[in-house]
Design a protein around this motif. Sequence first.
Motif, PDB file in Angstrom:
ATOM      1  N   ILE A 164      14.250   3.509  -3.551  1.00 10.78           N
ATOM      2  CA  ILE A 164      13.579   4.643  -4.200  1.00 10.78           C
ATOM      3  C   ILE A 164      13.635   4.551  -5.718  1.00 10.78           C
ATOM      4  CG2 ILE A 164      13.938   6.183  -2.241  1.00 10.78           C
ATOM      5  CD1 ILE A 164      16.311   7.415  -3.799  1.00 10.78           C
ATOM      6  N   TRP A 165      14.398   3.595  -6.243  1.00 12.17           N
ATOM      7  CA  TRP A 165      14.526   3.449  -7.687  1.00 12.17           C
ATOM      8  C   TRP A 165      13.505   2.481  -8.266  1.00 12.17           C
ATOM      9  CZ3 TRP A 165      18.765   3.866  -4.407  1.00 12.17           C
ATOM     10  CH2 TRP A 165      19.455   5.061  -4.520  1.00 12.17           C
ATOM     11  N   MET A 166      12.653   1.934  -7.423  1.00 18.36           N
ATOM     12  CA  MET A 166      11.587   1.030  -7.872  1.00 18.36           C
ATOM     13  C   MET A 166      10.318   1.839  -8.090  1.00 18.36           C
ATOM     14  SD  MET A 166      12.698  -2.218  -7.788  1.00 18.36           S
ATOM     15  CE  MET A 166      11.146  -3.038  -7.972  1.00 18.36           C
ATOM     16  N   ILE A 194       7.831   2.765  -5.139  1.00 18.34           N
ATOM     17  CA  ILE A 194       8.931   2.761  -4.175  1.00 18.34           C
ATOM     18  C   ILE A 194       8.682   1.598  -3.219  1.00 18.34           C
ATOM     19  CG2 ILE A 194       9.986   4.032  -2.266  1.00 18.34           C
ATOM     20  CD1 ILE A 194       9.288   6.624  -3.813  1.00 18.34           C
ATOM     21  N   THR A 195       9.729   0.870  -2.889  1.00 13.66           N
ATOM     22  CA  THR A 195       9.561  -0.336  -2.083  1.00 13.66           C
ATOM     23  C   THR A 195      10.363  -0.249  -0.793  1.00 13.66           C
ATOM     24  OG1 THR A 195       9.220  -1.640  -4.085  1.00 13.66           O
ATOM     25  CG2 THR A 195       9.783  -2.850  -2.084  1.00 13.66           C
ATOM     26  N   ILE A 196       9.668  -0.506   0.307  1.00 14.57           N
ATOM     27  CA  ILE A 196      10.293  -0.557   1.622  1.00 14.57           C
ATOM     28  C   ILE A 196      10.379  -2.024   2.037  1.00 14.57           C
ATOM     29  CG2 ILE A 196      10.037   0.020   4.063  1.00 14.57           C
ATOM     30  CD1 ILE A 196       8.519   2.563   3.167  1.00 14.57           C
ATOM     31  N   ALA A 251      15.019  -5.595  -3.671  1.00 10.95           N
ATOM     32  CA  ALA A 251      16.202  -5.114  -2.950  1.00 10.95           C
ATOM     33  C   ALA A 251      17.159  -4.420  -3.917  1.00 10.95           C
ATOM     34  CB  ALA A 251      16.904  -6.288  -2.268  1.00 10.95           C
ATOM     35  N   LEU A 252      18.040  -3.617  -3.367  1.00  8.59           N
ATOM     36  CA  LEU A 252      19.042  -2.944  -4.194  1.00  8.59           C
ATOM     37  C   LEU A 252      19.958  -3.974  -4.852  1.00  8.59           C
ATOM     38  CD1 LEU A 252      19.942  -0.037  -1.764  1.00  8.59           C
ATOM     39  CD2 LEU A 252      18.526   0.102  -3.818  1.00  8.59           C
ATOM     40  N   ARG A 254       1.041  12.046  -1.121  1.00  8.82           N
ATOM     41  CA  ARG A 254       1.466  10.664  -0.872  1.00  8.82           C
ATOM     42  C   ARG A 254       2.080  10.042  -2.117  1.00  8.82           C
ATOM     43  NH1 ARG A 254      -4.286   9.130   1.868  1.00  8.82           N
ATOM     44  NH2 ARG A 254      -4.134  10.640   3.564  1.00  8.82           N
ATOM     45  N   ARG A 255       3.196   9.361  -1.919  1.00 10.55           N
ATOM     46  CA  ARG A 255       3.843   8.628  -3.008  1.00 10.55           C
ATOM     47  C   ARG A 255       3.286   7.213  -3.082  1.00 10.55           C
ATOM     48  NH1 ARG A 255       8.332  10.794  -5.401  1.00 10.55           N
ATOM     49  NH2 ARG A 255       9.217  12.606  -4.384  1.00 10.55           N
ATOM     50  N   ASN A 256       3.495   6.597  -4.226  1.00  7.58           N
ATOM     51  CA  ASN A 256       3.098   5.203  -4.404  1.00  7.58           C
ATOM     52  C   ASN A 256       4.184   4.328  -3.766  1.00  7.58           C
ATOM     53  OD1 ASN A 256       1.851   2.872  -5.230  1.00  7.58           O
ATOM     54  ND2 ASN A 256       2.373   3.103  -7.382  1.00  7.58           N
ATOM     55  N   ILE A 257       3.853   3.703  -2.642  1.00  7.43           N
ATOM     56  CA  ILE A 257       4.824   2.943  -1.848  1.00  7.43           C
ATOM     57  C   ILE A 257       4.235   1.576  -1.517  1.00  7.43           C
ATOM     58  CG2 ILE A 257       6.149   2.883   0.308  1.00  7.43           C
ATOM     59  CD1 ILE A 257       5.801   5.975   0.426  1.00  7.43           C
ATOM     60  N   GLN A 258       5.085   0.559  -1.599  1.00 12.58           N
ATOM     61  CA  GLN A 258       4.696  -0.767  -1.123  1.00 12.58           C
ATOM     62  C   GLN A 258       5.696  -1.200  -0.052  1.00 12.58           C
ATOM     63  OE1 GLN A 258       4.750  -3.502  -4.427  1.00 12.58           O
ATOM     64  NE2 GLN A 258       6.880  -3.074  -4.934  1.00 12.58           N
TER      65      GLN A 258
END
Length: 186
Positions: A95-97, A100-102, A24-25, A73-77
Amino acid sequence: MINSRSSDTYIRGFEYLQMVRGFALESRMVDVMENLRDSTIICNWIGQNIDSVNAQLSTYLQACHECFYPEERRNIQIFGVPLAQSLGIDGMCNIWMAPITILIDVGRMAPEDWLGLVAHEYAHAHVASVGHNQEFANVLFHLCLGLGFPLPIWETETMEKNLRSWPYCRSMTDPLAFWRGEIVID
């Protein structure tokens, strides 16, 4: 005497919440302990069920990926998590991880609306921006076309406001009901 299986699921749930806090931020964004009455129930439920929730969210993430060529595609989890009620948000994209983490609070909307929220946060991840600007709009339009969502109405003066909650998701009256195990998903 404490049931060791119950204790294990509580510990697993608690450790999961500690892990996603790191994505989380701010760590306070993930806070079920603000609701002490339900924190034990929620940790136990998460310990038992979070893998199936995250598997469903990963399926939706993959559906979003499929709307783009592999090289785009970006690397996203992605993770399901009860976000602090005081924030009043359904999801967030860090977006700073790297990756990138959702984080999606699946308890805040009906299960049939999860894909829409994943698509919204995916658009943020894809453009690596927190705003709802033209680049975000272009990606979200592309996702809406690919995933079968209605397109937002294109009016320049209201576009940013409309994009903040597009695709539309119905809010649940008690977001923690899901995390307490009171709402069953298929």
